[in-house]
Design an enzyme around this catalytic site. Structure first.
Site, mmCIF file in Angstrom:
data_model
loop_
_atom_site.group_PDB
_atom_site.id
_atom_site.type_symbol
_atom_site.label_atom_id
_atom_site.label_comp_id
_atom_site.label_asym_id
_atom_site.label_seq_id
_atom_site.Cartn_x
_atom_site.Cartn_y
_atom_site.Cartn_z
ATOM 1 N NE ARG A 1 -3.594 0.446 2.795
ATOM 2 C CZ ARG A 1 -4.194 0.898 3.289
ATOM 3 N NH1 ARG A 1 -4.076 -0.485 4.476
ATOM 4 N NH2 ARG A 1 -4.738 1.374 3.863
ATOM 5 C CG HIS B 1 -8.569 6.040 10.363
ATOM 6 N ND1 HIS B 1 -9.558 5.885 9.770
ATOM 7 C CD2 HIS B 1 -8.968 6.028 11.496
ATOM 8 C CE1 HIS B 1 -10.512 5.072 10.309
ATOM 9 N NE2 HIS B 1 -10.670 5.726 11.137
ATOM 10 C CB THR C 1 -16.347 8.985 4.889
ATOM 11 O OG1 THR C 1 -16.730 7.414 5.405
ATOM 12 C CG2 THR C 1 -17.138 9.253 4.456
ATOM 13 C CB ALA D 1 -14.005 13.339 -4.255
HETATM 14 P P1 OAD Z 1 -14.926 2.860 2.061
HETATM 15 O O1 OAD Z 1 -14.360 2.003 1.018
HETATM 16 O O2 OAD Z 1 -15.600 2.568 3.234
HETATM 17 O O3 OAD Z 1 -16.395 3.987 1.502
HETATM 18 C C1 OAD Z 1 -15.241 4.911 0.550
HETATM 19 C C2 OAD Z 1 -16.648 6.108 -0.103
HETATM 20 O O4 OAD Z 1 -16.064 6.997 -1.556
HETATM 21 C C3 OAD Z 1 -18.409 4.837 -0.401
HETATM 22 O O5 OAD Z 1 -18.693 5.521 -0.072
HETATM 23 C C4 OAD Z 1 -17.638 5.271 -1.776
HETATM 24 O O6 OAD Z 1 -18.979 5.078 -2.642
HETATM 25 C C5 OAD Z 1 -17.145 6.200 -2.244
HETATM 26 N N1 OAD Z 1 -16.111 6.581 -3.249
HETATM 27 C C6 OAD Z 1 -16.023 5.990 -4.561
HETATM 28 N N2 OAD Z 1 -15.468 6.833 -4.950
HETATM 29 C C7 OAD Z 1 -15.167 7.565 -5.450
HETATM 30 C C8 OAD Z 1 -15.342 8.846 -5.509
HETATM 31 N N3 OAD Z 1 -14.672 8.895 -6.577
HETATM 32 N N4 OAD Z 1 -15.419 10.101 -5.190
HETATM 33 C C9 OAD Z 1 -16.309 9.939 -3.613
HETATM 34 N N5 OAD Z 1 -16.392 9.048 -3.279
HETATM 35 C C10 OAD Z 1 -16.428 7.935 -4.072
HETATM 36 O O7 OAD Z 1 -14.143 3.900 2.707
HETATM 37 P P2 OAD Z 1 -13.798 4.993 4.291
HETATM 38 O O8 OAD Z 1 -15.503 5.098 4.198
HETATM 39 O O9 OAD Z 1 -12.718 5.768 3.680
HETATM 40 O O10 OAD Z 1 -10.569 1.991 8.799
HETATM 41 O O11 OAD Z 1 -13.724 3.549 5.312
HETATM 42 C C11 OAD Z 1 -13.592 4.110 6.213
HETATM 43 C C12 OAD Z 1 -12.521 3.010 7.151
HETATM 44 O O12 OAD Z 1 -12.840 1.652 6.469
HETATM 45 C C13 OAD Z 1 -10.607 2.680 7.108
HETATM 46 O O13 OAD Z 1 -10.618 4.467 7.481
HETATM 47 C C14 OAD Z 1 -10.286 2.083 7.135
HETATM 48 C C15 OAD Z 1 -11.728 1.319 6.896
HETATM 49 O O14 OAD Z 1 -11.633 -0.072 7.589
HETATM 50 C C16 OAD Z 1 -9.324 1.894 8.813
HETATM 51 O O15 OAD Z 1 -7.948 1.029 8.710
HETATM 52 C C17 OAD Z 1 -8.928 2.090 10.615
#
Ligand code: OAD
Length: 262
Positions: free
Chosen positions: A77, A137, A206, A249
């Site tokens: 990563r 994080h 998110t 975004a």
């Molecule tokens: P996710 O993978 O859960 O969610 C990603 C979000 O981004 C989804 O809602 C997608 O629809 C959206 N998405 C995808 N492409 C996009 C784009 N081009 N523009 C805008 N949005 C887009 O990721 P997170 O919500 O960040 O935690 O996950 C939260 C946490 O879960 C992470 O920080 C990690 C994971 O476990 C730790 O590592 C502690």
């Protein structure tokens, strides 16, 4: 990738709101780095978890069980992040901070408070030029001692994987928050304080599934903030948000910045 779908009247309303905002808070997740070719977590076809389950990789137990696998996954990563560039969404957020924190708007005589809170560990917001970044994080480019928690900037070249801590000889690990671990207390407190004070709260890229970050938007709503979600998909927050600017975004934020700067 879906095209942005939101009306010009919503954009006009949002510009008016931003022009009188006192504190703008932004929470980002993996989605804002998707257009920098960094896989998100839960997108099935490309998600980081597609090949492994979180429990196999991102927990202290997983590390104890197989430190080499976990270290090598983060090394993979880190290489991905090193090759990645901030995308137009990251750059627009840096422009937004610069724009709002200078007394740039004719109709105001004060700078706006701006806080960027990220769940991402890739450091791309800082590389894009944002200054006030709260990393909930951690950061994949920082390394710490697994046993003592002390940050380690350098260590002797070694064949050992993970490399040994130069201070105690234990394992080194990435300075990121794993499942079941507590978030950095100061960062978390600062994030909730900012959400509480915010009069505009952006939730960008998110899924809003992981606590405590997922509670920040509701903290802002309780404080009376306008909540703007930017995401190609709907999430559990969508029904509670004031606006959903549906789309990637990297396309939506530059449109917003162009309209704000006109
Ligand atoms: P996710 O993978 O859960 O969610 C990603 C979000 O981004 C989804 O809602 C997608 O629809 C959206 N998405 C995808 N492409 C996009 C784009 N081009 N523009 C805008 N949005 C887009 O990721 P997170 O919500 O960040 O935690 O996950 C939260 C946490 O879960 C992470 O920080 C990690 C994971 O476990 C730790 O590592 C502690």
């Amino acid at each position: 990738m879906t095209e942005p779908t939101f009306s010009l009247s919503i954009l006009a309303d949002l510009i008016k709101i931003l022009q009188t905002a006192k504190n703008v808070v932004v929470l980002t997740g993996a989605g804002i780095s998707a257009e920098s070719n960094i896989p998100t977590f839960r997108d099935a076809q490309t998600g980081l978890w597609a090949k492994y389950s979180p429990e196999e990789l991102a927990t202290p137990q997983a590390f104890r069980r197989n430190p080499r696998l976990v270290w090598e996954w983060y090394a993979w990563r880190r290489a991905l992040v090193a090759q990645a560039q901030p995308n137009p969404g990251h750059l627009a957020l840096a422009q937004l901070e610069a724009y709002l924190t200078k007394d740039a708007l004719r109709t105001r005589h004060y700078a706006t408070g701006f806080t960027l809170i990220t769940q991402n560990v890739d450091g791309l917001h800082q590389r894009a030029g944002n200054r006030s970044v709260i990393e909930l994080h951690g950061n994949i480019n920082r390394t710490k001692c697994f046993d003592e928690g002390v940050i380690v900037d350098s260590w002797q070249p070694t064949e050992d994987v993970p490399p040994p801590c130069p201070y105690c000889g234990g394992y080194l690990r990435p300075d990121v928050v794993w499942f079941g671990e507590t978030l950095p207390p100061q960062a978390l407190a600062a994030a909730f304080e900012a959400a509480d004070q915010g009069d505009v709260f952006f939730s960008i890229g998110t899924s809003g599934l992981v606590q405590p970050a997922a509670s920040l938007a509701y903290q802002a709503i309780q404080g009376g903030a306008v909540v703007v979600e930017i995401n190609p998909d709907v999430t559990p927050l969508t029904n509670s948000a004031t606006y959903l600017l549906q789309g990637p975004a990297g396309q939506v934020l530059p449109i917003l910045m162009r309209a704000l700067s006109e």
